[in-house]
Scaffold this motif. Structure first.
Motif, mmCIF file in Angstrom:
data_model
loop_
_atom_site.group_PDB
_atom_site.id
_atom_site.type_symbol
_atom_site.label_atom_id
_atom_site.label_comp_id
_atom_site.label_asym_id
_atom_site.label_seq_id
_atom_site.Cartn_x
_atom_site.Cartn_y
_atom_site.Cartn_z
ATOM 1 N N SER A 29 -40.921 -90.234 -42.526
ATOM 2 C CA SER A 29 -41.506 -88.950 -42.914
ATOM 3 C C SER A 29 -42.614 -88.531 -41.959
ATOM 4 O O SER A 29 -43.015 -87.368 -41.943
ATOM 5 N N SER A 30 -43.095 -89.448 -41.157
ATOM 6 C CA SER A 30 -44.163 -89.134 -40.202
ATOM 7 C C SER A 30 -43.629 -88.589 -38.884
ATOM 8 O O SER A 30 -44.401 -88.244 -37.987
ATOM 9 N N ILE A 31 -42.303 -88.515 -38.755
ATOM 10 C CA ILE A 31 -41.692 -88.044 -37.508
ATOM 11 C C ILE A 31 -41.791 -86.530 -37.403
ATOM 12 O O ILE A 31 -41.500 -85.821 -38.357
ATOM 13 N N SER A 32 -42.193 -86.035 -36.256
ATOM 14 C CA SER A 32 -42.157 -84.598 -36.015
ATOM 15 C C SER A 32 -40.937 -84.302 -35.134
ATOM 16 O O SER A 32 -39.853 -84.111 -35.615
ATOM 17 N N GLY A 33 -41.072 -84.300 -33.838
ATOM 18 C CA GLY A 33 -39.943 -84.017 -32.970
ATOM 19 C C GLY A 33 -39.071 -85.235 -32.721
ATOM 20 O O GLY A 33 -39.535 -86.378 -32.802
ATOM 21 N N MET A 34 -37.813 -84.988 -32.459
ATOM 22 C CA MET A 34 -36.876 -86.044 -32.057
ATOM 23 C C MET A 34 -36.066 -85.540 -30.874
ATOM 24 O O MET A 34 -35.950 -84.326 -30.656
#
Length: 115
Positions: A29-34
């Motif tokens: 849930s802490s991921i922004s861009g991939m």
């Protein structure tokens, strides 16, 4: 901590297609861009495509019109659909995630385009 696992690489003939998948586990849930990067033998690792949390996409010029990046936020996954593959697309493809100000990398998956 976020952990990324890629899958879907392999050997394909020129003009063929492959779909890469990257699954994130941990504090996803802490991921922004991939995104996806690739590295050919003897060359630097370069961006292929990235997608933000809001869905904005950015592609390397060399893959525009052939590759499509997508993201499933509910499954914390990112995909790369690669069409019209060329021998110069041969490389190890790495999944990448931006977590806070840190970049997390997967272990990579080999894509080989050859007849």
């Amino acid at each position: 901590q976020v952990h990324l696992v890629e899958s879907g690489g392999g050997l394909v003939q020129p003009g063929g297609s492959l779909r890469l998948s990257c699954a994130a586990s941990g504090n996803a849930s802490s991921i922004s861009g991939m995104g996806w990067f690739r590295q050919a033998p003897g060359k630097e690792r370069n961006k292929v495509a990235i997608i933000t949390r809001s869905g904005t996409r950015n592609y390397a010029d060399s893959v525009k019109g052939r590759f499509t990046i997508s993201r499933d936020s509910t499954e914390n996954s990112v995909y790369l659909q690669m069409n019209s593959l060329k021998p110069e697309d041969t490389a190890v493809y790495y999944c990448n995630a931006l977590v806070g100000r840190a970049y997390i990398w997967g272990q990579g998956t080999q894509v080989t385009v050859s007849s």
